[in-house]
Enzyme design. Structure first.
Site, PDB file in Angstrom:
ATOM      1  N   LYS A 144      -7.687   7.022 -19.309  1.00  0.00           N
ATOM      2  CA  LYS A 144      -7.976   7.545 -20.643  1.00  0.00           C
ATOM      3  C   LYS A 144      -6.715   7.477 -21.517  1.00  0.00           C
ATOM      4  O   LYS A 144      -6.273   6.391 -21.832  1.00  0.00           O
ATOM      5  CB  LYS A 144      -8.545   8.956 -20.524  1.00  0.00           C
ATOM      6  CG  LYS A 144      -9.614   9.105 -19.410  1.00  0.00           C
ATOM      7  CD  LYS A 144     -10.865   8.285 -19.645  1.00  0.00           C
ATOM      8  CE  LYS A 144     -11.772   8.180 -18.425  1.00  0.00           C
ATOM      9  NZ  LYS A 144     -12.151   9.439 -17.792  1.00  0.00           N
ATOM     10  N   ASP A 162      -7.198  19.316 -13.720  1.00  0.00           N
ATOM     11  CA  ASP A 162      -7.448  17.983 -14.268  1.00  0.00           C
ATOM     12  C   ASP A 162      -7.011  18.046 -15.735  1.00  0.00           C
ATOM     13  O   ASP A 162      -7.637  18.700 -16.562  1.00  0.00           O
ATOM     14  CB  ASP A 162      -8.942  17.641 -14.139  1.00  0.00           C
ATOM     15  CG  ASP A 162      -9.260  16.224 -14.625  1.00  0.00           C
ATOM     16  OD1 ASP A 162      -8.540  15.721 -15.509  1.00  0.00           O
ATOM     17  OD2 ASP A 162     -10.252  15.655 -14.136  1.00  0.00           O
ATOM     18  N   ARG A 218       0.842  -1.206   0.000  1.00  0.00           N
ATOM     19  CA  ARG A 218       0.000   0.000   0.000  1.00  0.00           C
ATOM     20  C   ARG A 218       0.871   1.248   0.000  1.00  0.00           C
ATOM     21  O   ARG A 218       0.594   2.228  -0.659  1.00  0.00           O
ATOM     22  CB  ARG A 218      -0.950   0.002   1.212  1.00  0.00           C
ATOM     23  CG  ARG A 218      -1.712   1.307   1.323  1.00  0.00           C
ATOM     24  CD  ARG A 218      -2.929   1.311   2.242  1.00  0.00           C
ATOM     25  NE  ARG A 218      -2.960   0.350   3.297  1.00  0.00           N
ATOM     26  CZ  ARG A 218      -2.286   0.458   4.463  1.00  0.00           C
ATOM     27  NH1 ARG A 218      -1.533   1.500   4.696  1.00  0.00           N
ATOM     28  NH2 ARG A 218      -2.391  -0.482   5.369  1.00  0.00           N
TER      29      ARG A 218
HETATM   30  C1  LIG Z   1     -12.672   9.787 -16.515  1.00  0.00           C
HETATM   31  C2  LIG Z   1     -12.312  11.101 -15.924  1.00  0.00           C
HETATM   32  C3  LIG Z   1     -12.061  11.222 -14.547  1.00  0.00           C
HETATM   33  C4  LIG Z   1     -12.233  10.071 -13.577  1.00  0.00           C
HETATM   34  O1  LIG Z   1     -11.271   9.077 -13.753  1.00  0.00           O
HETATM   35  P1  LIG Z   1     -11.539   7.514 -13.432  1.00  0.00           P
HETATM   36  O2  LIG Z   1     -10.249   6.898 -13.815  1.00  0.00           O
HETATM   37  O3  LIG Z   1     -12.715   7.094 -14.252  1.00  0.00           O
HETATM   38  O4  LIG Z   1     -11.838   7.426 -11.968  1.00  0.00           O
HETATM   39  C5  LIG Z   1     -11.668  12.460 -14.083  1.00  0.00           C
HETATM   40  N1  LIG Z   1     -11.580  13.526 -14.897  1.00  0.00           N
HETATM   41  C6  LIG Z   1     -11.813  13.441 -16.217  1.00  0.00           C
HETATM   42  C7  LIG Z   1     -11.678  14.652 -17.075  1.00  0.00           C
HETATM   43  C8  LIG Z   1     -12.199  12.229 -16.768  1.00  0.00           C
HETATM   44  O5  LIG Z   1     -12.469  12.158 -18.089  1.00  0.00           O
END
Ligand SMILES: *Cc1c(COP(=O)(O)O)cnc(C)c1O
Length: 381
Positions: A196, A171, A46
């Site tokens: 992604k 983000d 962890r």
């Molecule tokens: C998919 C996504 C997230 C969340 O990520 P997960 O890996 O699905 O938890 C956060 N921000 C953006 C812009 C996303 O497209």
């Protein structure tokens, strides 16, 4: 080192791993001590593993950051940043047009913990001055935004936030570190859903955080270990493997998305195309300054603004699968209204312009001729 070289080599020394060319998958929960009290670099999985450390160091290099941290998902990464920076009584200001999951954790989880959450249109940086207060600890940005590809000016917003003593998190999932490095533009924290583009093959769920500041690193790392939302070694390995081809993939995603946006622009079945590379996009000039290219996502309003119309086009598409995610090698189509933003209240969706007759296209790296003919047949009368 330049980006494509860092993506392949940064953060891993094969001398420390029996000369393995690829970072091995350390499938173990614990590491043995030789004696009581011995301090080990890795003791319990962890807290850290060599596979995760390789990913964290590699990713930090891609964001030009001092530190990287890996989490079990993008949302776990976002959660750790929120917990590390906010306590009851504090305020967070978030860009209004943001990922549905980020909206949900801010609106439903943080607000219930006595943290004030304010959503604001920050497409004009001056709007931040109007809403920021002495309680604002965190400014949460996303650019380009999901799903309407709105742009915010990271440098201008960071300057205002810093004057008021707030930290700025971005983000960077849609842009990826290949197209944009928020820390170099004044942000304090970068967050990714590596699920992604970084993973890039729709086979892993993972989140990443990059920071330069030592105190922020310590605070987020503390949550990473204390709460334990960490990725396993297999997921770290898959993400590292994906990152190796990020530069190549992003070039092709961007090439294909530019051609798709040009094809859809003016198509009789399309009301509006959202793509930062189009000169009529309100964030086009900012995108040219802030990003290296325009990314691989194209969102459209159909002429007929209805769920039935969106459903018809999505079902007719053969190559584009109807799925939640984005950023993989394959093309995907998403009905934001019911899928990625299904949890957002209808009033909020209406205010942001998220419509029933809207589709978000994640343009894959297939041959562009096949992508365009699939779109052409799906949109035909
Ligand atoms: C998919 C996504 C997230 C969340 O990520 P997960 O890996 O699905 O938890 C956060 N921000 C953006 C812009 C996303 O497209």
């Amino acid at each position: 080192m330049k980006f494509a070289t860092k993506a392949i080599h940064a953060g891993f020394d094969y001398h420390q791993h029996n000369r393995a060319v690829m970072p091995p998958i350390y499938q173990t929960s614990a590491f043995a001590h030789d004696a009581v009290g011995e301090s080990l670099e890795f003791a319990y999985a962890r807290t850290g593993t060599p596979t995760r450390a390789a990913l964290e160091a590699n990713f930090a290099a891609l964001e030009d950051a001092a530190h990287g941290l890996a989490f079990a998902s993008g949302m776990a990464a976002i959660d750790a940043v929120l917990r590390a920076t906010l306590k009851p009584g504090d305020e967070v200001i978030a860009v209004a047009d943001l990922y549905g999951g980020a909206y949900r954790i801010l609106d439903k989880v943080l607000a219930a913990q006595g943290i004030k959450v304010t959503f604001a249109d920050l497409s004009d940086a001056a709007n931040l001055e109007a809403v920021i207060s002495s309680n604002t600890r965190l400014v949460w940005l996303e650019t380009p935004t999901n799903p309407l590809l709105g742009m915010v000016d990271i440098a201008a917003l960071a300057a205002i936030a810093h004057q008021h003593g707030a930290v700025v998190a971005v983000d960077n999932t849609f842009a990826t570190p290949y197209l944009q490095n928020p820390l170099n533009q004044g942000a304090d924290i970068v967050v990714h859903s590596a699920t992604k583009y970084l993973g890039g093959h729709s086979d892993v769920l993972l989140g990443l955080v990059a920071v330069n500041d030592a105190a922020l690193f310590k605070a987020i790392k503390f949550i990473q270990n204390a709460a334990g939302a960490v990725p396993g070694p297999q997921d770290c390995f898959l993400t590292l493997r994906g990152i190796k081809t990020l530069a190549l993939r992003m070039e092709r995603h961007c090439d294909n998305a530019e051609k798709v946006a040009a094809f859809l622009q003016g198509h009789p079945a399309i009301d509006k195309v959202f793509f930062p590379g189009l000169p009529e996009h309100p964030g086009h000039e900012l995108a040219k300054r802030q990003m290296r290219r325009f990314g691989g996502i194209v969102t459209v309003y159909l002429k007929e603004d209805s769920r039935a119309a969106a459903s018809r086009v999505a079902s007719r598409l053969q190559l584009f699968l109807l799925a939640e995610s984005l950023g993989g090698v394959e093309s995907l189509v998403n009905h934001s209204y019911t899928m990625s933003h299904g949890g957002m209240p209808p009033e909020q969706k209406a205010a942001l312009g998220i419509r029933e007759g809207q589709l978000r296209l994640s343009i894959g790296i297939e041959d562009i001729d096949d992508i365009l003919s699939d779109l052409a047949q799906a949109l035909a009368e």
